[in-house]
Scaffold this active site. Sequence first.
Site, PDB file in Angstrom:
ATOM      1  N   SER A   7      -9.229   6.882  -1.419  1.00 28.75           N
ATOM      2  CA  SER A   7      -9.033   5.922  -0.328  1.00 28.75           C
ATOM      3  C   SER A   7      -8.843   6.666   0.984  1.00 28.75           C
ATOM      4  O   SER A   7      -7.924   7.488   1.108  1.00 28.75           O
ATOM      5  CB  SER A   7      -7.800   5.075  -0.616  1.00 28.75           C
ATOM      6  OG  SER A   7      -7.402   4.435   0.589  1.00 28.75           O
ATOM      7  N   HIS A  32     -13.325   4.556  -1.163  1.00 27.60           N
ATOM      8  CA  HIS A  32     -12.585   3.297  -1.032  1.00 27.60           C
ATOM      9  C   HIS A  32     -12.132   3.151   0.421  1.00 27.60           C
ATOM     10  O   HIS A  32     -11.467   4.024   0.977  1.00 27.60           O
ATOM     11  CB  HIS A  32     -11.390   3.320  -1.983  1.00 27.60           C
ATOM     12  CG  HIS A  32     -10.648   2.041  -2.067  1.00 27.60           C
ATOM     13  ND1 HIS A  32     -11.094   0.966  -2.808  1.00 27.60           N
ATOM     14  CD2 HIS A  32      -9.481   1.641  -1.503  1.00 27.60           C
ATOM     15  CE1 HIS A  32     -10.227  -0.030  -2.711  1.00 27.60           C
ATOM     16  NE2 HIS A  32      -9.243   0.344  -1.910  1.00 27.60           N
ATOM     17  N   ASP A  34     -10.121   0.910   3.031  1.00 29.04           N
ATOM     18  CA  ASP A  34      -9.078  -0.111   3.109  1.00 29.04           C
ATOM     19  C   ASP A  34      -9.052  -0.760   4.482  1.00 29.04           C
ATOM     20  O   ASP A  34      -8.592  -0.157   5.457  1.00 29.04           O
ATOM     21  CB  ASP A  34      -7.718   0.519   2.801  1.00 29.04           C
ATOM     22  CG  ASP A  34      -7.511   0.744   1.316  1.00 29.04           C
ATOM     23  OD1 ASP A  34      -7.779  -0.185   0.524  1.00 29.04           O
ATOM     24  OD2 ASP A  34      -7.086   1.853   0.944  1.00 29.04           O
ATOM     25  N   MET A  36      -7.479  -3.530   6.810  1.00 32.16           N
ATOM     26  CA  MET A  36      -6.262  -4.353   6.921  1.00 32.16           C
ATOM     27  C   MET A  36      -6.190  -4.963   8.305  1.00 32.16           C
ATOM     28  O   MET A  36      -6.490  -4.291   9.301  1.00 32.16           O
ATOM     29  CB  MET A  36      -5.022  -3.478   6.714  1.00 32.16           C
ATOM     30  CG  MET A  36      -5.019  -2.736   5.393  1.00 32.16           C
ATOM     31  SD  MET A  36      -3.462  -1.837   5.200  1.00 32.16           S
ATOM     32  CE  MET A  36      -3.788  -0.946   3.678  1.00 32.16           C
ATOM     33  N   HIS A  65     -12.622  -2.674   0.714  1.00 30.20           N
ATOM     34  CA  HIS A  65     -11.528  -3.525   0.228  1.00 30.20           C
ATOM     35  C   HIS A  65     -10.948  -4.275   1.423  1.00 30.20           C
ATOM     36  O   HIS A  65     -10.213  -3.705   2.223  1.00 30.20           O
ATOM     37  CB  HIS A  65     -10.489  -2.611  -0.451  1.00 30.20           C
ATOM     38  CG  HIS A  65      -9.279  -3.322  -0.950  1.00 30.20           C
ATOM     39  ND1 HIS A  65      -8.118  -2.646  -1.317  1.00 30.20           N
ATOM     40  CD2 HIS A  65      -9.018  -4.636  -1.175  1.00 30.20           C
ATOM     41  CE1 HIS A  65      -7.227  -3.520  -1.724  1.00 30.20           C
ATOM     42  NE2 HIS A  65      -7.735  -4.732  -1.642  1.00 30.20           N
ATOM     43  N   MET A  67      -8.523  -6.452   3.031  1.00 33.11           N
ATOM     44  CA  MET A  67      -7.179  -7.068   2.964  1.00 33.11           C
ATOM     45  C   MET A  67      -6.981  -7.819   4.274  1.00 33.11           C
ATOM     46  O   MET A  67      -6.214  -7.417   5.149  1.00 33.11           O
ATOM     47  CB  MET A  67      -6.124  -5.972   2.771  1.00 33.11           C
ATOM     48  CG  MET A  67      -6.142  -5.384   1.364  1.00 33.11           C
ATOM     49  SD  MET A  67      -5.253  -3.825   1.258  1.00 33.11           S
ATOM     50  CE  MET A  67      -6.524  -2.708   1.824  1.00 33.11           C
ATOM     51  N   MET A 142      -4.584  -4.979  -8.025  1.00 35.24           N
ATOM     52  CA  MET A 142      -3.632  -4.214  -7.219  1.00 35.24           C
ATOM     53  C   MET A 142      -2.448  -3.825  -8.099  1.00 35.24           C
ATOM     54  O   MET A 142      -1.838  -4.685  -8.743  1.00 35.24           O
ATOM     55  CB  MET A 142      -3.137  -5.036  -6.032  1.00 35.24           C
ATOM     56  CG  MET A 142      -4.148  -5.289  -4.933  1.00 35.24           C
ATOM     57  SD  MET A 142      -4.954  -3.816  -4.264  1.00 35.24           S
ATOM     58  CE  MET A 142      -3.560  -2.810  -3.734  1.00 35.24           C
ATOM     59  N   GLY A 147      -1.010  -2.980   1.445  1.00 36.37           N
ATOM     60  CA  GLY A 147      -0.576  -2.775   2.829  1.00 36.37           C
ATOM     61  C   GLY A 147      -0.302  -1.328   3.174  1.00 36.37           C
ATOM     62  O   GLY A 147      -0.452  -0.941   4.331  1.00 36.37           O
ATOM     63  N   PHE A 148       0.051  -0.535   2.175  1.00 39.74           N
ATOM     64  CA  PHE A 148       0.456   0.841   2.465  1.00 39.74           C
ATOM     65  C   PHE A 148       0.027   1.786   1.349  1.00 39.74           C
ATOM     66  O   PHE A 148      -0.016   1.380   0.180  1.00 39.74           O
ATOM     67  CB  PHE A 148       1.984   0.935   2.623  1.00 39.74           C
ATOM     68  CG  PHE A 148       2.501   0.007   3.682  1.00 39.74           C
ATOM     69  CD1 PHE A 148       2.485   0.375   5.021  1.00 39.74           C
ATOM     70  CD2 PHE A 148       2.955  -1.264   3.349  1.00 39.74           C
ATOM     71  CE1 PHE A 148       2.936  -0.494   6.004  1.00 39.74           C
ATOM     72  CE2 PHE A 148       3.410  -2.145   4.322  1.00 39.74           C
ATOM     73  CZ  PHE A 148       3.395  -1.754   5.662  1.00 39.74           C
ATOM     74  N   ASP A 180      -5.835  -0.120  -8.149  1.00 42.99           N
ATOM     75  CA  ASP A 180      -5.555   0.438  -6.819  1.00 42.99           C
ATOM     76  C   ASP A 180      -4.062   0.393  -6.513  1.00 42.99           C
ATOM     77  O   ASP A 180      -3.471  -0.687  -6.452  1.00 42.99           O
ATOM     78  CB  ASP A 180      -6.338  -0.408  -5.794  1.00 42.99           C
ATOM     79  CG  ASP A 180      -6.183   0.061  -4.360  1.00 42.99           C
ATOM     80  OD1 ASP A 180      -5.605   1.130  -4.127  1.00 42.99           O
ATOM     81  OD2 ASP A 180      -6.678  -0.664  -3.471  1.00 42.99           O
ATOM     82  N   GLY A 181      -3.508   1.590  -6.283  1.00 41.70           N
ATOM     83  CA  GLY A 181      -2.114   1.679  -5.840  1.00 41.70           C
ATOM     84  C   GLY A 181      -1.252   2.502  -6.783  1.00 41.70           C
ATOM     85  O   GLY A 181      -1.144   2.173  -7.966  1.00 41.70           O
ATOM     86  N   GLY A 182      -0.726   3.594  -6.262  1.00 42.30           N
ATOM     87  CA  GLY A 182       0.181   4.424  -7.066  1.00 42.30           C
ATOM     88  C   GLY A 182      -0.489   5.180  -8.187  1.00 42.30           C
ATOM     89  O   GLY A 182       0.166   5.577  -9.159  1.00 42.30           O
ATOM     90  N   GLY A 202      -5.349   7.321  -3.025  1.00 45.62           N
ATOM     91  CA  GLY A 202      -5.233   7.760  -1.634  1.00 45.62           C
ATOM     92  C   GLY A 202      -4.448   9.045  -1.540  1.00 45.62           C
ATOM     93  O   GLY A 202      -5.002  10.139  -1.435  1.00 45.62           O
TER      94      GLY A 202
HETATM   95  C1  DX5 Z   1      -2.974  -0.294  -0.553  1.00 44.08           C
HETATM   96  C2  DX5 Z   1      -4.427   0.115  -0.505  1.00 44.08           C
HETATM   97  C3  DX5 Z   1      -4.682   1.275  -1.387  1.00 44.08           C
HETATM   98  C4  DX5 Z   1      -3.973   2.530  -0.963  1.00 44.08           C
HETATM   99  C5  DX5 Z   1      -3.712   3.378  -2.184  1.00 44.08           C
HETATM  100  O1  DX5 Z   1      -2.801  -1.467   0.148  1.00 44.08           O
HETATM  101  O2  DX5 Z   1      -5.260  -0.939  -0.927  1.00 44.08           O
HETATM  102  O3  DX5 Z   1      -6.071   1.514  -1.538  1.00 44.08           O
HETATM  103  O4  DX5 Z   1      -4.695   3.294  -0.046  1.00 44.08           O
HETATM  104  O5  DX5 Z   1      -2.927   4.462  -1.825  1.00 44.08           O
HETATM  105  P1  DX5 Z   1      -2.158   5.333  -2.924  1.00 44.08           P
HETATM  106  O6  DX5 Z   1      -3.196   5.854  -3.865  1.00 44.08           O
HETATM  107  O7  DX5 Z   1      -1.500   6.407  -2.124  1.00 44.08           O
HETATM  108  O8  DX5 Z   1      -1.189   4.421  -3.606  1.00 44.08           O
HETATM  109 ZN    ZN Z   2      -7.378  -0.502  -1.487  1.00 44.73          ZN
END
Ligand code: DX5
Ligand code: ZN
Length: 220
Positions: A7, A32, A34, A36, A65, A67, A142, A147-148, A180-182, A202
């Site tokens: 990401s 990816h 993102d 927002m 993606h 958002m 997700m 968001g982050f 996606d995420g963590g 990311g």
């Molecule tokens: C969160 C995004 C993710 C984010 C993942 O809202 O959609 O794609 O960049 O970041 P990591 O991999 O650091 O959790």
């Molecule tokens: Zn994403």
Amino acid sequence: MVKIAPSILSADFARLGEEVARVEKAGAEWLHIDVMDGHFVPNLTFGAPVVEKIRPHSDLFFDCHLMVDNPSSMIDDFAAAGADCIVVHIETDKHMHRLINNIKERTSLRGENIKAGISLNPSTPLVTLEELLPELDLVLLMSVNPGFANQKFIPATLSKITRLRAMIEECGSKAEIQVDGGINKETAPAVIKAGADILVAGSAVYGAPDIVAAIAALRG
Ligand code: DX5
Ligand code: ZN
């Protein structure tokens, strides 16, 4: 083999073209992106003009993606900018069937049909997908609240992946499962085992000193 989608949210935005080229060289399959809007999620990134600028720097599959509230207003712009896949959140539009088919009718800059995906927030149940699943190319689950970057993986996602895999098999959908995420080298093995096809990462990629090793570590 599982596909890795770094990401760019965690990339150095001051050197975005180089950062995109760097993950392609390191062996990632997808990029990816993102998007927002500061409304659907409490953060603001960039829109289609940035995608258009980075397109010449990479041949990677561009996975956008969105958002954002009212994603249907942005489909034309992302298609023209070079998206290969457009993923919209099911929480954002009352007419998802129309929106998905609108995306699938677009042609990418490569001359292929743009792939359509739906994303679900952690609190959105899988049952909302039931009628749409046969139409989808991708489902993005997700595993953090969007968001982050750099948030902690929500463990309940593992059972959601397993249940989604069963739903996909039952209806004969070709949809791939993206998570996606963590995602990092500690959480990735269980996510793959549960049935994910594509891992978004990311901070685990762009925050690593050696991104070739980081991408390899995610594949397990
Ligand atoms: C969160 C995004 C993710 C984010 C993942 O809202 O959609 O794609 O960049 O970041 P990591 O991999 O650091 O959790
Ligand atoms: Zn994403």
